[in-house]
Structure formats: structure tokens, C-alpha cells
Design a protein around this motif. Sequence first.
Motif, PDB file in Angstrom:
ATOM      1  N   UNK A  67      49.507  37.743  38.769  1.00  0.00           N
ATOM      2  CA  UNK A  67      48.418  36.794  38.562  1.00  0.00           C
ATOM      3  C   UNK A  67      48.686  35.446  39.230  1.00  0.00           C
ATOM      4  N   UNK A  68      49.958  34.958  39.133  1.00  0.00           N
ATOM      5  CA  UNK A  68      50.290  33.623  39.647  1.00  0.00           C
ATOM      6  C   UNK A  68      50.000  33.562  41.157  1.00  0.00           C
ATOM      7  N   UNK A 129      49.818  49.924  43.214  1.00  0.00           N
ATOM      8  CA  UNK A 129      49.321  48.577  42.930  1.00  0.00           C
ATOM      9  C   UNK A 129      49.921  48.018  41.644  1.00  0.00           C
ATOM     10  N   UNK A 130      50.103  46.680  41.601  1.00  0.00           N
ATOM     11  CA  UNK A 130      50.564  46.044  40.365  1.00  0.00           C
ATOM     12  C   UNK A 130      49.452  46.180  39.313  1.00  0.00           C
ATOM     13  N   UNK A 131      49.867  45.989  38.053  1.00  0.00           N
ATOM     14  CA  UNK A 131      48.873  46.118  36.973  1.00  0.00           C
ATOM     15  C   UNK A 131      47.761  45.069  37.140  1.00  0.00           C
ATOM     16  N   UNK A 132      48.167  43.853  37.546  1.00  0.00           N
ATOM     17  CA  UNK A 132      47.171  42.791  37.731  1.00  0.00           C
ATOM     18  C   UNK A 132      46.150  43.209  38.791  1.00  0.00           C
ATOM     19  N   UNK A 133      46.654  43.703  39.906  1.00  0.00           N
ATOM     20  CA  UNK A 133      45.743  44.110  40.979  1.00  0.00           C
ATOM     21  C   UNK A 133      44.800  45.222  40.537  1.00  0.00           C
ATOM     22  N   UNK A 134      45.343  46.161  39.773  1.00  0.00           N
ATOM     23  CA  UNK A 134      44.490  47.281  39.313  1.00  0.00           C
ATOM     24  C   UNK A 134      43.397  46.755  38.379  1.00  0.00           C
ATOM     25  N   UNK A 135      43.823  45.841  37.468  1.00  0.00           N
ATOM     26  CA  UNK A 135      42.833  45.300  36.517  1.00  0.00           C
ATOM     27  C   UNK A 135      41.734  44.542  37.228  1.00  0.00           C
ATOM     28  N   UNK A 136      42.153  43.712  38.193  1.00  0.00           N
ATOM     29  CA  UNK A 136      41.158  42.916  38.924  1.00  0.00           C
ATOM     30  C   UNK A 136      40.171  43.853  39.628  1.00  0.00           C
ATOM     31  N   UNK A 163      40.474  52.521  34.115  1.00  0.00           N
ATOM     32  CA  UNK A 163      39.448  51.845  33.310  1.00  0.00           C
ATOM     33  C   UNK A 163      38.115  51.702  34.012  1.00  0.00           C
ATOM     34  N   UNK A 164      37.994  52.251  35.202  1.00  0.00           N
ATOM     35  CA  UNK A 164      36.728  52.151  35.948  1.00  0.00           C
ATOM     36  C   UNK A 164      35.643  53.025  35.332  1.00  0.00           C
ATOM     37  N   UNK A 165      34.403  52.595  35.477  1.00  0.00           N
ATOM     38  CA  UNK A 165      33.283  53.357  34.911  1.00  0.00           C
ATOM     39  C   UNK A 165      32.976  54.569  35.803  1.00  0.00           C
ATOM     40  N   UNK A 166      33.109  55.749  35.197  1.00  0.00           N
ATOM     41  CA  UNK A 166      32.908  56.984  35.974  1.00  0.00           C
ATOM     42  C   UNK A 166      31.491  57.056  36.544  1.00  0.00           C
TER      43      UNK A 166
END
Length: 380
Positions: A67-68, A129-136, A163-166
Motif C-alpha cells: 500500500x505504501x 501479485x501482492x495481496x494489496x495489488x489483488x485487492x485493488x 473476491x471478484x464478481x463472477x
Amino acid sequence: MKILFLDQSGKPGGAELCLIDIAKPYRDRSLVGLFADGGFKTLLQQNQIPVEVLTNQAIQVKKSSGLIQGLKSLRLIIPLIIKVIKRARKYDLIYANTQKALVIGAIASFFARRPLVYHLHDILSKEHFSQTNRRIAVNLANHFASVVIANSQASQTAFVQAGGHANLTTVIYNGFEPEIYQTDESDVRQLQQELGLIGKFVIGHFSRLAPWKGQHILIDALAQCPQQVTVILVGDALFGEQDYVKQLHNQVADLGLENRVKFLGFRSNVPQLMAACDLVAHTSIFAEPFGRVIVEAMLCGTPVVATQAGGAMELIEPGINGFLFPPGDTQELARVINTCLQERHKTTTMANNARKMAIQRFNMTSINRQIAQLLAAKFS
Ligand code: UDP
């Protein structure tokens, strides 16, 4: 439909080569906006596709960044966002072709009030991908995109698992023009001569040089194969993987394979080079989102072996039209190579099956029609 395509890369990776084919039918009314200058811009121009480099400031966020780092880059991307918003107002649709393009495209789509399409060419998993990148990526796609085009079922599944909408997603594979892969025998013979490949069993690896693409796996397998087996590594370190390039050269020297491995760098005559090979190996150690190289080898009529993971499993039916081996398993890869060496007739039959299948399944005309129909259904 007037489309503003966005792509972060100045260099032609698989996603960028795919975008050339997608943008071509829209070239009289569209623009490709890039976040870096380079060879990709030249390729777009050669294809008469309008292109503009929208920034010369590299966005310093990597696939592994947290994130930083992301927040630090905000200062740099605000002018870019403003530019994209201005451009977007002249178009009906924003089409983000990469992750950073999704970030900029999502914000621009909100302010310019234009719908957003996200073409997902990645597997959004922790290996990539990092978790942050995946979430974004997933949150932006869920909130701002009207459609997510996944380049394989593997990419679609990873998106949903992250977590993406199918219901946003549609799988559309990359398209190819089969004619491009029909090569002239005398050209191929000349190439073989130039590269000193006559009389060898040639394995081609066509990919940028990067640890996860697994060129080191092929070199290890080569050490377990007979002398006449030779490897050509086609592709460059596109994104600064110079340490890996050194590591590969050291590995070749340590194994005494200097005469059996050729580093050819990035080449634009992939069909001719593939036709000059007896086998194409695709050795990614993590799941490959799609694997253009696999389809290209099939279209050239060259047998192909690939890692049993991700998109490759949707392309290859083992024993019917190609070979699969477990990720990183050099022994199994060497076994497949030796089978190809000994059973030429069987392998040729498989390559013929592969070619027929690839012409049917990945034909550019029908893939472009799928995209056009999807856009028409959503946005007309
Ligand atoms: N490629 C190329 N020249 C090279 C090496 C690769 O044109 O020297 C092309 C290759 O033919 C393929 C693309 O780059 O079309 C790579 O796509 P792929 O899906 O295999 O991998 P990615 O780069 O997207 O990870």
C-alpha cells in the motif's frame, strides 16, 4: 463504437500483442493510450492504430508492491488521470488492458462518466501479485467495470477466488490469424542454417526472460537429454530481470551446455523460428494466464510441451494435441523431450491435431466477433 484503450506497457508482452488484434477493427475511431514509450508504440503505429504516450513518468508500483508504495505513486499519477479523463470524454468506452490501466481507467471512468471494460490477462493469485495489488484490482473491477473479459477460465477462476464478481466476467481467448503461422520452407531452412541448427533436435522457448517463465527448468532438463538436443531461448528480459539473465548464463556454463543453448533475444519472426523447432517448450513455474506461445506453436505445426497449470490446461489435451508436465519437474520434462526425440511419427500426428484445433478455436475473426458482440450487447 469509439474506444479509448489503455495499457501501462511500452514493451510488447502477450497482453499488448493481444491488444493490437483487438484494437485493429476499431482503429478508425479509437485511441490506444500508453503509460510508457517503447517498441509497443511502434508496433501499434505499424498497424495504423492511433496511439498516444500519455506519460513519461514510470509508475513505480510492481506486482509485489504494498500500500505504501502505491500511495507514494499517487503524486505521479494525478496528472495522468487528468489527461485520461480529458481523452475519455471523446470516446464511448474505456478499455483497460492491464492492472495499472485498470486503476487509472476506473478513476477516469467515474469522472468522465464513461463505462469501463477490464481485459484481465493475469492470474490474480498470491504467486503473481501482492495481496494489496489483488485487492485493488478486484475492488476496482467490482465497483467500476461493466464487463471483465478474462483471457482464460484460469484467469476467471482466480479473479472470482480473489473476491471478484463472477457475473461481470466473460471468458474470451486470444485470437490468432492462422495465415501468419504458415511459413515458407526455404525461409525456415535458411534460418536453421544461419543459427547452426541443421541436424539438431531443436527445442524453442519463446518468452521474456523472467524467473517465473522457467527458462532454468528447460536448461536443467536439457542436461538430461542426448547431445543432439539444442535449445533456443527467444525473448528478452523486458522488465529489468537482469539478475535472472546472469543466473541463466551461469547455469548454462556450470552444466557445460554453452554449445547447446542459444540466447536469441527478442525476435519478431516468431512463426519462422517456431517452424525451425522440433518442439516448443513452455515451462512457467506458476500458472500461466493463457499462454499465447502454446497456440502459436500449434498453428506452426510444431509439437508443444507446457506446464500443467493455468491456461495451458485449457489449450492442451495431453497425448492428443500436446504434452503437459508438472510445474518445475525437470525429470518429467526431460522424459517428454526424449519421447518426442524417439517417437517422431506419433508426435507429428499430435502436432497436426493441435494445428486443426487451434485454427478452429482461436481464429481471430471469430474471437473479434465475440468481443464486438459483447460490447454491442452491453453498450449499444
Ligand atoms: N514473443 C515475441 N518475440 C520474442 C518472444 C516472445 O514476439 O522474442 C511473443 C510470443 O510470440 C507471444 C508473446 O510474445 O505472442 C508472449 O505471450 P505469452 O502469453 O506467452 O506470455 P506473456 O508475455 O503474456 O507473459
